[in-house]
Design an enzyme around this catalytic site. Structure first.
Site, PDB file in Angstrom:
ATOM      1  N   ARG A  63      -0.134  -0.321   3.526  1.00  0.00           N
ATOM      2  CA  ARG A  63       0.508  -0.319   4.847  1.00  0.00           C
ATOM      3  C   ARG A  63       0.837   1.090   5.333  1.00  0.00           C
ATOM      4  NH1 ARG A  63       2.246  -4.749   2.091  1.00  0.00           N
ATOM      5  NH2 ARG A  63       4.051  -3.633   1.310  1.00  0.00           N
ATOM      6  N   GLU A 100       9.361  -2.777  -7.943  1.00  0.00           N
ATOM      7  CA  GLU A 100      10.414  -3.785  -8.061  1.00  0.00           C
ATOM      8  C   GLU A 100       9.939  -4.968  -8.899  1.00  0.00           C
ATOM      9  OE1 GLU A 100      10.507  -2.538  -3.645  1.00  0.00           O
ATOM     10  OE2 GLU A 100       9.194  -2.319  -5.358  1.00  0.00           O
TER      11      GLU A 100
END
Length: 182
Positions: A63, A100
């Site tokens: 992105r 994460e």
């Protein structure tokens, strides 16, 4: 800035429980579905950096490529692609990092930067900072320096921006969300 933080937040879709339960994913695709919003986001970054001194834009897979390429084009700067492992065809440098959700590797073509280059590293979001920290290590391994780390969104509670600042890398984002903000 061209528009205020509240406006941009309304264009970022919260997706609860993605990619795992308890996570609110910040989806930027609505920004790209609105030509006006995309122009406002891109122009905000362009105005920030138009008169600054750095030599390259480094965009994170995937992105970060979307806005990073627009900024590189508008500022007439070379674009360096930082990719997920196994996506680049020539000789690469690789750096492991924690996400994460687990461990990953970031790669860059070994000849992308030279000693003395200065790079604005760009991603869509700063969370734990793993991707941008890995990119910063790769930049430094090539003898270049990081000018700043920039993103559309910051999640300051996850500490990524602070980790970058702790190693001397300034950060900038257009907006920030708390972890429980909808």
């Amino acid at each position: 800035m061209i528009f205020d933080e509240y406006d941009i937040k309304t264009l970022i879709r919260p997706v609860p429980d993605f990619p795992k339960p308890g996570v609110i994913f910040r989806d930027i695709t609505p920004l790209f579905q609105s030509p006006r919003a995309l122009r406002l986001v891109a122009d905000s970054f362009i105005q920030r950096y138009v008169e600054t001194e750095f030599s390259h834009i480094g965009a994170m897979d995937a992105r970060g490529f979307l806005i990073g390429s627009i900024i590189a084009y508008e500022l007439n700067k070379p674009l360096v692609l930082f990719r997920k492992q196994g996506k680049l065809p020539a000789e690469v440098l690789a750096e492991g990092y924690q996400t994460e959700y687990g461990e990953a590797f970031l790669e860059v073509h070994a000849d992308s930067l030279c000693e003395g280059d200065s790079v604005l590293i760009f991603d869509d979001l700063i969370a734990t900072g793993g991707t941008l920290l890995a990119a910063a290590k790769l930049v430094r391994r090539m003898g270049a320096k990081v000018f700043e780390a920039a993103a559309i969104i910051d999640l300051p509670e996850l500490g990524g921006s602070q980790k970058l600042q702790d190693i001397g890398i300034p950060t900038f984002s257009l907006t920030a969300f708390s972890l429980d903000e909808r």
